[in-house]
Structure formats: C-alpha cells, structure tokens
Enzyme design. Structure first.
Site, PDB file in Angstrom:
ATOM      1  CG  HIS A   1       5.976   2.434   9.040  1.00 42.67           C
ATOM      2  ND1 HIS A   1       4.673   2.299   8.601  1.00 42.67           N
ATOM      3  CD2 HIS A   1       6.090   1.634  10.129  1.00 42.67           C
ATOM      4  CE1 HIS A   1       4.035   1.450   9.389  1.00 42.67           C
ATOM      5  NE2 HIS A   1       4.862   1.038  10.326  1.00 42.67           N
TER       6      HIS A   1
ATOM      7  CD  GLU B   1       6.059   9.936  10.701  1.00 47.39           C
ATOM      8  OE1 GLU B   1       5.661  10.094   9.533  1.00 47.39           O
ATOM      9  OE2 GLU B   1       5.305   9.581  11.628  1.00 47.39           O
TER      10      GLU B   1
END
Length: 207
Positions: free
Chosen positions: A116, A181
C-alpha cells in the site's frame, strides 16, 4: 532440478491494472537464489496489462469476470479455486481493486500480502498519496502488510519512507513511492518464503 519444477514457494498474484508490482516480483523470481516464484496471476479485468505481463513472462494468466458470478462470495470461491489449482502457498495483491470477502481471507489466513502506498495506519484506502499531500505530511512511503478482513488494516511487515517535497504533485509523489514498493514487496515475499516472519498479535516479528 530445473527452475521449472523447483520447490520454491509458489506465489499467486491478484491484479486489476498495469502490474508494475507484479513485474517487480517476476524480476525478483528470475534472480538466482530468490526463494519464491509466481505460478499464476489472476485478474478481474480482461484487458489488464498485468495479465499480459504474466503471459509474457511465461506465467499462467487467468481472467475471472465478475459479471459471471452472482455475488462477491461466489467470485471469491472461484478465485480461491484458481489459486488452489496452482498449489499456491502465498497470495500477493498487486493493484487488485476488489475487497476480498471474509471467507477468502480466512481460507488463506496468514498467507495474503498487500503493498500500500502510504505509511500505514495513516491514509488507508483510495488515493493515499493525495491524502498525504492534503494533510501536509513531511514523510510518505509504502507498507507491505498481511491482509485481514479490514481495509489496509493487517499487521505490518515492512515500511519505507520518502520525503515529501514542497512542490510535489500526486503524480510525482506516487512515482517515488512506487519505486519504494518495487523494492519492498519482493523483500517481504523473500522473508515470508524463508520462514522469517512470525505473527504475534498485531505485530510481525522479523528474524
């Protein structure tokens, strides 16, 4: 033993969009010594670029059309069946835009990860980069966490921050977080595959 029939952790990835985090996992799996490999990618959108990425990488790509199912429960049953058919040991959400049912989460309890683009528990849900800018935070970042029955609320495995610049836009901040990420997600999968993660209530202990 060849890489085609090796005993590395079998990973299934759920996708809805472009699949850049999927690509990060595919790239990691191609590196010598990486302890996991993606064996199936399941998407809810037929034209999702992520499914094309999977096919290009020689990975099974499955499209499950939500319109073919009467409700979310029926869809998630089919989703679980597709993963079980490929003997998946870990499920990774990579831009999957459906909220999983409680039944699915319980069936794969402790074996679902999500990445996330915020430092959870701050800014769960949609548009976290925009939320970060609206709140004037000085640090944003990415989180990899176990999935529970809430939204972006599961135990946190790894986090990494990026500084928020005064002239950042949602697009510029998102791009820097996305790079984080791509580094963080394969590392979390590695830790899981190596048996180095222990759930202790809401905490994840990393050995």
């Amino acid at each position: 033993m060849t890489r085609a029939d090796d005993d590395r952790l079998r990973v299934g990835v759920l996708v809805s969009g472009r699949g850049s985090n999927l690509q990060a996992l595919l790239d990691a799996a191609a590196r010598p010594g990486y302890p996991a490999r993606v064996v199936v990618v399941v998407g809810d959108k037929e034209q999702a670029p992520a499914l094309a990425r999977a096919r290009a990488g020689g990975v099974a790509a499955v499209w499950l059309n939500p319109k073919d199912f009467g409700d979310r429960v029926a869809y998630d049953v089919a989703l679980g069946r597709a993963l079980d058919e490929h003997r998946v040991g870990l499920v990774c959400l990579a831009g999957f835009m459906r909220i999983l049912t409680g039944g699915f989460v319980r069936a794969f309890s402790g074996r679902i990860l999500n990445v996330h683009p915020s430092l959870l528990p701050a800014f769960p849900g949609l548009h976290p980069q925009r939320q970060a800018l609206d709140h004037g935070v000085k640090l944003a970042g990415a989180t990899v966490h176990f999935v529970d029955e809430g939204v972006d609320s599961g135990p946190i495995i790894l986090q990494s921050s990026v500084a928020v610049d005064a002239d950042d836009t949602e697009e510029s901040l998102s791009a820097r977080i996305l790079a984080v990420e791509h580094r963080l997600y394969p590392e979390a999968v590695r830790l899981f595959a190596e048996g180095r993660l222990t759930l202790a209530g809401r905490k994840v202990l990393v050995r």
